[in-house]
Motif scaffolding. Structure first.
Motif, short mmCIF file in Angstrom:
data_model
loop_
_atom_site.label_atom_id
_atom_site.label_comp_id
_atom_site.label_asym_id
_atom_site.label_seq_id
_atom_site.Cartn_x
_atom_site.Cartn_y
_atom_site.Cartn_z
N VAL A 19 0.83 -1.20 0.00
CA VAL A 19 0.00 0.00 0.00
C VAL A 19 0.87 1.25 0.00
N LYS A 20 1.92 1.25 0.80
CA LYS A 20 2.81 2.41 0.87
C LYS A 20 3.53 2.63 -0.46
N ALA A 21 4.07 1.57 -1.04
CA ALA A 21 4.79 1.69 -2.31
C ALA A 21 3.86 2.15 -3.43
N LEU A 22 2.64 1.63 -3.47
CA LEU A 22 1.67 2.07 -4.47
C LEU A 22 1.34 3.56 -4.30
N SER A 23 1.13 3.97 -3.08
CA SER A 23 0.82 5.36 -2.80
C SER A 23 1.96 6.27 -3.23
N GLU A 24 3.18 5.88 -2.88
CA GLU A 24 4.35 6.68 -3.27
C GLU A 24 4.51 6.68 -4.79
N GLY A 25 4.31 5.53 -5.42
CA GLY A 25 4.38 5.45 -6.87
C GLY A 25 3.36 6.35 -7.53
N ASN A 26 2.16 6.37 -7.01
CA ASN A 26 1.10 7.22 -7.57
C ASN A 26 1.43 8.71 -7.39
N THR A 27 2.02 9.04 -6.27
CA THR A 27 2.43 10.43 -6.05
C THR A 27 3.49 10.84 -7.06
N PHE A 28 4.49 9.98 -7.27
CA PHE A 28 5.53 10.26 -8.27
C PHE A 28 4.92 10.33 -9.67
N PHE A 29 4.01 9.41 -9.98
CA PHE A 29 3.39 9.38 -11.30
C PHE A 29 2.65 10.70 -11.58
N THR A 30 1.88 11.15 -10.61
CA THR A 30 1.12 12.38 -10.75
C THR A 30 2.04 13.58 -10.96
N ALA A 31 3.24 13.53 -10.35
CA ALA A 31 4.21 14.62 -10.48
C ALA A 31 5.10 14.45 -11.71
N ALA A 73 8.56 6.64 -9.97
CA ALA A 73 7.31 5.88 -9.98
C ALA A 73 7.57 4.44 -10.40
N LYS A 74 8.37 4.27 -11.47
CA LYS A 74 8.69 2.91 -11.93
C LYS A 74 9.34 2.10 -10.81
N GLY A 75 10.24 2.74 -10.07
CA GLY A 75 10.91 2.05 -8.97
C GLY A 75 9.92 1.56 -7.93
N LYS A 76 8.97 2.40 -7.59
CA LYS A 76 7.96 2.03 -6.58
C LYS A 76 7.03 0.93 -7.10
N GLU A 112 8.81 -2.24 -7.01
CA GLU A 112 8.88 -2.68 -5.61
C GLU A 112 7.61 -3.45 -5.25
N VAL A 113 6.47 -2.93 -5.68
CA VAL A 113 5.18 -3.59 -5.43
C VAL A 113 5.18 -4.97 -6.07
N LEU A 114 5.66 -5.06 -7.32
CA LEU A 114 5.64 -6.34 -8.03
C LEU A 114 6.58 -7.37 -7.43
N VAL A 115 7.63 -6.93 -6.76
CA VAL A 115 8.49 -7.87 -6.04
C VAL A 115 7.70 -8.51 -4.90
N LEU A 116 6.90 -7.70 -4.23
CA LEU A 116 6.10 -8.19 -3.10
C LEU A 116 4.85 -8.93 -3.56
N ASP A 117 4.27 -8.47 -4.67
CA ASP A 117 3.03 -9.05 -5.19
C ASP A 117 3.07 -9.06 -6.72
N PRO A 118 3.66 -10.10 -7.31
CA PRO A 118 3.85 -10.15 -8.76
C PRO A 118 2.57 -10.04 -9.58
N SER A 119 1.43 -10.27 -8.99
CA SER A 119 0.17 -10.20 -9.74
C SER A 119 -0.58 -8.89 -9.52
N ASN A 120 0.05 -7.90 -8.90
CA ASN A 120 -0.64 -6.65 -8.59
C ASN A 120 -0.99 -5.91 -9.87
N SER A 121 -2.27 -5.82 -10.15
CA SER A 121 -2.74 -5.25 -11.42
C SER A 121 -2.54 -3.74 -11.48
N GLU A 122 -2.67 -3.05 -10.37
CA GLU A 122 -2.50 -1.59 -10.39
C GLU A 122 -1.07 -1.22 -10.76
N ALA A 123 -0.09 -1.89 -10.16
CA ALA A 123 1.31 -1.61 -10.46
C ALA A 123 1.62 -1.95 -11.92
#
Length: 90
Positions: free
Chosen positions: A22-34, A40-43, A46-57
């Motif tokens: 949740v934290k990495a997605l939120s930070e990624g979204n903040t970077f994406f918006t900016a 954003a790609k890094g974040k 990071e999400v996909l390392v923890l959850d390889p099937s995460n559709s939002e990332a």
């Protein structure tokens, strides 16, 4: 008693993992918006390392790649903002 302790430990570990996602997605979204797509790609990665099937990332990474491809096709220099230490350009 041991089963209960093991179950509690597993639940705590799952919650910690979920919190990191949740934290990495939120930070990624903040970077994406900016328009800080490198961060954003890094974040999102990071999400996909923890959850390889995460559709939002996965979706956000596809959007970033699409923006890069569109800029390249238009013959525009691909400039994505980074942190202030490098002047905000790559």
């Amino acid at each position: 008693m041991k089963e209960c302790d093991a179950k509690l430990a597993l639940e705590a570990k799952d919650k910690e993992k979920t919190d990191k996602i949740v934290k990495a997605l939120s930070e990624g979204n903040t970077f994406f918006t900016a328009n800080k797509f490198i961060e954003a790609k890094g974040k999102y990665n990071e999400v996909l390392v923890l959850d390889p099937s995460n559709s939002e990332a996965k979706q956000k990474l596809q959007e970033i790649n699409s923006k890069q491809q569109d800029a390249a096709k238009a013959g525009q220099p691909v400039v994505f903002r980074c942190g202030a230490q490098d002047g905000g350009r790559v």
